[in-house]
Design an enzyme around this catalytic site. Structure first.
Site, PDB file in Angstrom:
ATOM      1  CG  HIS A  90      -1.840  -1.132   1.316  1.00 33.56           C
ATOM      2  ND1 HIS A  90      -2.860  -1.325   0.418  1.00 33.56           N
ATOM      3  CD2 HIS A  90      -1.898  -2.183   2.178  1.00 33.56           C
ATOM      4  CE1 HIS A  90      -3.525  -2.432   0.727  1.00 33.56           C
ATOM      5  NE2 HIS A  90      -2.950  -2.967   1.789  1.00 33.56           N
ATOM      6  CG  HIS A 117       3.579   6.200   5.308  1.00 29.23           C
ATOM      7  ND1 HIS A 117       3.278   6.314   6.655  1.00 29.23           N
ATOM      8  CD2 HIS A 117       2.548   6.783   4.653  1.00 29.23           C
ATOM      9  CE1 HIS A 117       2.128   6.927   6.806  1.00 29.23           C
ATOM     10  NE2 HIS A 117       1.656   7.232   5.601  1.00 29.23           N
ATOM     11  CG  HIS A 119       1.104   8.462   0.499  1.00 35.85           C
ATOM     12  ND1 HIS A 119       0.411   7.270   0.536  1.00 35.85           N
ATOM     13  CD2 HIS A 119       1.237   8.868   1.786  1.00 35.85           C
ATOM     14  CE1 HIS A 119       0.129   6.969   1.801  1.00 35.85           C
ATOM     15  NE2 HIS A 119       0.618   7.924   2.577  1.00 35.85           N
ATOM     16  CD  GLU A 129      -2.616   9.471   1.288  1.00 36.67           C
ATOM     17  OE1 GLU A 129      -3.058   8.410   0.828  1.00 36.67           O
ATOM     18  OE2 GLU A 129      -2.574   9.737   2.499  1.00 36.67           O
ATOM     19  CG  HIS A 142       1.705  11.036   5.412  1.00 38.70           C
ATOM     20  ND1 HIS A 142       0.633  10.284   4.946  1.00 38.70           N
ATOM     21  CD2 HIS A 142       1.525  12.293   4.908  1.00 38.70           C
ATOM     22  CE1 HIS A 142      -0.136  11.041   4.194  1.00 38.70           C
ATOM     23  NE2 HIS A 142       0.385  12.258   4.151  1.00 38.70           N
ATOM     24  CB  THR A 225      -4.685   8.557   4.498  1.00 37.30           C
ATOM     25  OG1 THR A 225      -3.439   7.842   4.497  1.00 37.30           O
ATOM     26  CG2 THR A 225      -4.477   9.959   5.048  1.00 37.30           C
TER      27      THR A 225
END
Length: 262
Positions: A90, A117, A119, A129, A142, A225
Site C-alpha cells: 500500500h 512512509h 505517497h 494525498e 508522512h 488515510t
C-alpha cells in the site's frame, strides 16, 4: 510567520495501488485480484464512513491564523539510524528504531516518531494525498508520531489525540536532492509487495526542509488515510515543499502496475 487552523473540512480524495488485500486504491482496476476500492472501504472498516476522514483539500481562504500554533521543536531528528524499509503493498514504510520526537505546535505533550512512509503518483505525476486549493503535488511524506505515554501505536489510536502526523509535500527542482540518495537506492530493491531492505545512515532531519522553513503549516483533526481510517490523528501539513529532481522522482516509480502509485 503563518500557521493556519483549518475551519472547514472537505470529503477526502483517495489515492493509489494494486494489491490482493481486502481493500485497495482506485487504480485497483488495473490488477486481476478484486478488492474494495475507496468507495467501499467501509466494508473493510466501518470507521471509513466517519465524518472527519483524511486526506482533505485545504482551502487557504477558509483557514484562520491561530496563535496557539507555535513553531515545532524537532528533538533527535538529526540522529542517524538504520531502519527497515518495506514495500507493504500500500505504501513504502520505514520503521524508526530510535525515538526522535516533536514538541510545540500546540501539542500538549511530546509525540515520538514511530515510522514514516511515502505517497506518490504515476510517472512523477500528481500523487500527494492532501491538496492545497485543489493543487496536488507529485509526492507526500508522512512522519507518524504517537503520544509519548504510549508504547504501541494501536493503543495510541484508541486515544482521540493519540497520534500526530506531520505531512510534507514534494516539488520538482532543477537539481538533485542528494540527501535522498539512500532512499532512492533502497526503493530500487523493494519493488514487489513484501520486499524489504535496510535504509542505512539516514536522519529525519535530512529528509525534511530546514527547521527555519517549517514555521508555516496547516492544522486539522482527521484520521488515518487508509483502513482502519481511525479518527485519532492530529494533522500538520507544512507549506514548504521538499525539492527532488525529475530524475529522482522517476526513479521512485516502478514501471509495473502493482507498485504503490496513484
Amino acid at each position: 510567520m503563518q500557521r493556519h487552523l483549518i475551519v472547514q473540512i472537505f470529503l477526502p480524495s483517495f489515492l493509489k495501488i494494486c494489491t490482493g488485500a481486502d481493500w485497495c486504491y482506485q487504480s485497483q482496476h488495473t490488477c486481476a485480484t478484486p478488492c474494495n476500492g475507496p468507495e467501499k472501504w467501509y466494508h473493510a472498516n466501518k470507521d471509513c464512513e466517519g465524518r472527519a476522514q483524511s486526506p482533505i483539500n485545504i482551502v487557504h481562504r477558509k483557514t484562520l491564523p491561530d496563535e496557539r500554533l507555535t513553531p515545532f521543536q524537532f528533538r533527535k531528528y538529526q540522529d542517524s539510524f538504520r531502519g527497515l524499509i518495506k514495500n507493504n503493498g500500500h505504501s513504502v514504510q520505514v520503521n524508526v528504531p530510535h525515538q526522535p520526537y516533536v514538541i510545540g505546535g500546540d501539542l500538549e505533550t511530546p509525540y515520538k516518531v514511530v515510522q514514516f512512509h511515502l505517497h506518490w503518483g504515476k510517472n512523477g505525476g500528481p500523487g500527494s494525498e492532501h491538496t492545497i486549493d485543489g493543487e496536488q503535488y507529485p509526492m507526500e511524506l508522512h512522519i507518524v508520531h504517537m503520544n509519548e505515554e504510549y508504547s504501541k501505536l494501536e493503543d495510541a489510536l484508541k486515544d482521540p489525540i493519540g497520534v500526530a502526523v506531520l505531512g510534507f509535500f514534494y516539488e520538482e527542482s532543477l537539481s538533485a536532492n542528494r540527501k535522498y540518495d539512500p532512499v532512492v537506492r533502497a526503493l530500487q530493491t523493494i519493488m514487489t509487495t513484501g520486499a524489504n531492505t535496510t535504509l542505512v545512515s539516514v536522519s529525519l532531519e535530512q529528509l525534511i526542509p530546514p527547521q527555519q522553513n517549517l514555521t508555516n503549516y496547516y492544522r486539522y483533526k482527521g484520521s488515518l488515510t487508509t483502513p482502519g481510517c481511525t479518527e485519532s490523528v492530529i494533522w500538520t501539513v507544512f507549506e514548504k515543499p521538499i525539492p527532488l529532481s525529475r530524475d529522482q522522482v522517476e526513479q521512485l516509480v516502478n514501471p509495473t502496475s502493482c507498485w504503490p502509485v496513484v
